[in-house]
Design a protein around this motif. Structure first.
Motif: not given
Ligand code: DGP
Length: 227
Positions: A7-11, A190-201
């Protein structure tokens, strides 16, 4: 973790009354609705014994030395590390309303405290994939409902907190103009978070504060009352 993406960690960070809690909740709702399983945490988390002491401090029932207070807030984050790690490993995105950056920005705004000392106690916690900094001048925040009831809600103090935050800006940060409407800010997040979540390696999360803050991210600090 083999075969499964972490999962992504977003603050979500910002001075008081910048809309963090509203935005963090809306983000988790949006992510969950779009099939990206996510949980929401908030620091300080007052449900534990450490959190209960912090709650008493914030509401002015008791007072402590500023360094002891700083370490309590930090301990509160450390006690949730196993929970954060287990969700990330299972592929669940963890959205956190305030984290170590609040710890540093608020504590270092106090007399006799400095950024470097304040960073030490959170050193080793996971470094977020993305930090969303909701930026609003304290003068703008003061006009919002409910401002001024808690210990730190004093404009001059919040000015120093904001300056500290801006010194922590790094390449995993996004600075968002929080003076816009709830829906406008939500759309940007939302735009920034989706990009991060979907590109987590599959790489493990890095830890604080191993990456050097890039000096070119230093930003112009708006002066009080400037919009
Ligand atoms: P909140 O529940 O997000 O409104 O936070 C309560 C207050 O505590 C707010 O003024 C910010 C402050 N705060 C949050 N985290 C920390 C921290 O780690 N250290 C210090 N000193 N203050 C914090």
């Amino acid at each position: 973790m083999e075969g499964k993406r972490r999962g992504a960690l977003i603050v979500v960070e910002g001075c008081d009354r910048t809309g963090k809690s509203t935005q963090a909740k809306k983000l988790v709702d949006y992510l969950s609705k779009t099939g990206r399983y996510s949980i929401l945490l908030h620091f300080p988390e007052c449900s534990t014994r450490i959190g209960d002491i912090i709650h008493g401090y914030l509401n002015k029932y008791y007072n402590f030395d500023d360094r002891a207070v700083h370490l309590l807030f930090s301990a509160n984050r450390w006690e949730f590390l196993p929970l954060i790690q287990s969700h990330i490993q299972k592929g669940v995105n963890v959205i956190i309303d305030r984290y170590a950056f609040s710890g540093v920005a608020f504590s270092a705004a106090k007399k006799g405290m400095n950024l470097q000392w304040c960073k030490n106690s959170d050193s080793g916690l996971p470094r977020p994939d993305l930090v969303l900094f909701l930026d609003l001048t304290p003068a703008q925040a003061e006009k919002r409902d409910g401002y001024g009831t808690e210990r730190y809600e004093v404009e001059e103090f919040q000015d120093r907190v904001r300056e500290n935050y801006l010194q922590l800006v790094d390449d995993n940060w996004m600075v968002i103009d929080a003076s816009r409407s709830i829906e406008e800010v939500h759309k940007v997040l939302c735009a920034a978070v989706v990009k991060t979540v979907d590109s987590v390696d599959d790489n493990e999360l890095e830890t604080l504060w191993n990456k050097k803050t890039k000096r070119n991210y230093k930003m112009k600090i708006q002066k009080r009352g400037e919009s």
